[in-house]
Design an enzyme around this catalytic site. Structure first.
Site, mmCIF file in Angstrom:
data_model
loop_
_atom_site.group_PDB
_atom_site.id
_atom_site.type_symbol
_atom_site.label_atom_id
_atom_site.label_comp_id
_atom_site.label_asym_id
_atom_site.label_seq_id
_atom_site.Cartn_x
_atom_site.Cartn_y
_atom_site.Cartn_z
ATOM 1 N N PRO A 2 80.732 -90.877 21.385
ATOM 2 C CA PRO A 2 81.150 -92.147 21.964
ATOM 3 C C PRO A 2 82.384 -92.002 22.829
ATOM 4 O O PRO A 2 83.298 -91.230 22.529
ATOM 5 C CB PRO A 2 81.464 -92.989 20.733
ATOM 6 C CG PRO A 2 81.615 -92.033 19.617
ATOM 7 C CD PRO A 2 81.355 -90.665 20.090
ATOM 8 N N GLU A 3 82.384 -92.762 23.882
ATOM 9 C CA GLU A 3 83.570 -92.866 24.727
ATOM 10 C C GLU A 3 84.138 -94.266 24.518
ATOM 11 O O GLU A 3 83.685 -94.986 23.623
ATOM 12 C CB GLU A 3 83.190 -92.620 26.193
ATOM 13 C CG GLU A 3 82.465 -91.290 26.382
ATOM 14 C CD GLU A 3 82.096 -90.987 27.820
ATOM 15 O OE1 GLU A 3 82.843 -91.401 28.720
ATOM 16 O OE2 GLU A 3 81.056 -90.354 28.039
ATOM 17 N N HIS A 92 74.228 -86.936 5.723
ATOM 18 C CA HIS A 92 75.450 -86.802 6.509
ATOM 19 C C HIS A 92 76.403 -87.978 6.341
ATOM 20 O O HIS A 92 77.190 -88.283 7.232
ATOM 21 C CB HIS A 92 75.144 -86.605 7.991
ATOM 22 C CG HIS A 92 74.145 -85.521 8.238
ATOM 23 N ND1 HIS A 92 74.410 -84.190 7.974
ATOM 24 C CD2 HIS A 92 72.880 -85.556 8.707
ATOM 25 C CE1 HIS A 92 73.339 -83.466 8.287
ATOM 26 N NE2 HIS A 92 72.401 -84.266 8.724
ATOM 27 N N ARG A 112 77.296 -84.059 13.049
ATOM 28 C CA ARG A 112 77.912 -82.782 13.466
ATOM 29 C C ARG A 112 79.308 -82.564 12.886
ATOM 30 O O ARG A 112 79.890 -81.492 13.053
ATOM 31 C CB ARG A 112 77.935 -82.703 14.996
ATOM 32 C CG ARG A 112 76.542 -82.499 15.569
ATOM 33 C CD ARG A 112 76.542 -82.577 17.064
ATOM 34 N NE ARG A 112 77.191 -81.443 17.688
ATOM 35 C CZ ARG A 112 77.358 -81.316 18.994
ATOM 36 N NH1 ARG A 112 76.938 -82.263 19.808
ATOM 37 N NH2 ARG A 112 77.944 -80.267 19.488
#
Length: 278
Positions: A2-3, A92, A112
Site C-alpha cells: 500500500p501507498e 499469516h 510477506r
DNA sequence: CTGTAATCCTGCGAGC
DNA sequence: TGCTCGCAGGATTACA
C-alpha cells in the site's frame, strides 16, 4: 503493497470501528515481522482505549488513552482489519486483539511479513522515530522546498519520489502516475529538472493521490481496505502495469524499465528523456 | 557522503 | 501437469 491512498483508506475505514473501543490483551504469532515485538507491550496495551487513528506517510498511528502509540506499517502485503469475534483465523495472521464493548477484534495479517507493529510510550517518542524517516505530507508541499530537494540529488526522478524523506507516502505506482501527468521521464536526473518541472510534478503528485484516495486506493493484489472493500483506482492507471498498451494521451505504447530497482512505466512521447528540452 | 544492490518473505503467473 | 524463474504497492542495511 500500500501507498498513501491505500493507507489513508484503511485508516478512514477503521476509525469508526476503533475509536472509543477498549483493547484486550493482544496475541502475536510466532513469526517475526520486520521489527521485533516486545512482550511487555502487550501488557501495556491491555485495558487502554483508542483515542484516534491517523496516517503519516505510509504509517498508521493508533493513539491510546495511556498516551502510548501503536505504529503500524503494512509493508507490501499487510492487512489491518476489524472483524467480528470468532471469525475464522486466516493464514499469516500475526496480531489480534479483542475490542470492547463491540464483539469485534483488530487483526493484522501479512503474508510477506514486510510490515511491522511497534509500540511507543508517548507521542514524543513516536515523533522522534518518524522524524528522520519522513518528509512532508504530499498535499500542499512548499514549492520552493520541493524544487530544492529535487535539485539536491543526482539520483533518478523515480528514486527521489520513492525517497520518503523528500515526500512521504509516494510509492512505485503513484510515482509512475505522477511522472506521466507531469510529462517527466522517471529516469530523468532529479537535479536536471527545471523549477517549472518540479512545480508541475508537485501538482501531479497532489492530483494523483487525491484522486486515488477518492477511489479508495488501488487493488491490484492483496490490498483490501479496513472494511474489506477493494479499491477502484487501478482502473484509472495511465501507465502503471500498462506496458505495451496505448498511452491515453497519444496512443504510443507504454514502455517499462527499471529505475531505482523498481519497474517504472512511462510514455516515450509524452515523457521525453533527460533533460527536457526547454 | 552519495547512490545502488541485496535483503527480508510468500505467492503467483509466465514459460519451458 | 509440474517445475523453475522472476517479479510484486516497501524500508533498511551493507557495500561500492
Amino acid at each position: 503493497m500500500p501507498e498513501l491512498p491505500e493507507v489513508e483508506t484503511v485508516t478512514r475505514d477503521l476509525r469508526p470501528m476503533l475509536v472509543g473501543r477498549t483493547l484486550g490483551l493482544p496475541t502475536l504469532s510466532t513469526h517475526a515481522l520486520r521489527t521485533e515485538w516486545n512482550p511487555a507491550w502487550a501488557r501495556a496495551i491491555r485495558g487502554a482505549s483508542v483515542v484516534s487513528i491517523s496516517r503519516r506517510g505510509k504509517w498508521i498511528i493508533v493513539e491510546l488513552s495511556t498516551a502510548a502509540r501503536l505504529l503500524i506499517h503494512l509493508g507490501m502485503t499487510g492487512q489491518l482489519t476489524v472483524v467480528p469475534q470468532g471469525e475464522p483465523v486466516p493464514d499469516h495472521l500475526h496480531f489480534q486483539v479483542k475490542l470492547k464493548p463491540d464483539p469485534t477484534e483488530l487483526r493484522f495479517r501479512d503474508i510477506r511479513r514486510f510490515g511491522s507493529i511497534q509500540w511507543f510510550a508517548t507521542g514524543a517518542e513516536l515523533d522522534d522515530f518518524l522524524k528522520d524517516r519522513l518528509g512532508p505530507e504530499p498535499f500542499d508541499i512548499d514549492r520552493v522546498y520541493f524544487r530544492t530537494a529535487l535539485r539536491r540529488t543526482g539520483r533518478s526522478l523515480k528514486a527521489a519520489l520513492l525517497d520518503q524523506t523528500i515526500v512521504a507516502g509516494v510509492g512505485n505506482i503513484y510515482a509512475d502516475e505522477a511522472c506521466h501527468r507531469a510529462g517527466l521521464h522517471p529516469g530523468a536526473v532529479s537535479a536536471s529538472l527545471s523549477g517549472d518541472d518540479a512545480d508541475r510534478l508537485c501538482t501531479a503528485i497532489e492530483t494523483v493521490l487525491s484522486a486515488a484516495v477518492a477511489g479508495r486506493g488501488s487493488t491490484i493484489r492483496d490490498y483490501v481496505g479496513g472494511s474489506g472493500l477493494r479499491g477502484t483506482f487501478q482502473t484509472a492507471f495511465a501507465v502503471y502495469g500498462r506496458t505495451g498498451e496505448p498511452c491515453l494521451k497519444c496512443s504510443t505504447p507504454i514502455v517499462v524499465a527499471r529505475y531505482a530497482g523498481r519497474s517504472s512505466h512511462w510514455c516515450p512521447v509524452c515523457q521525453p528523456i533527460v533533460p527536457r528540452p526547454e
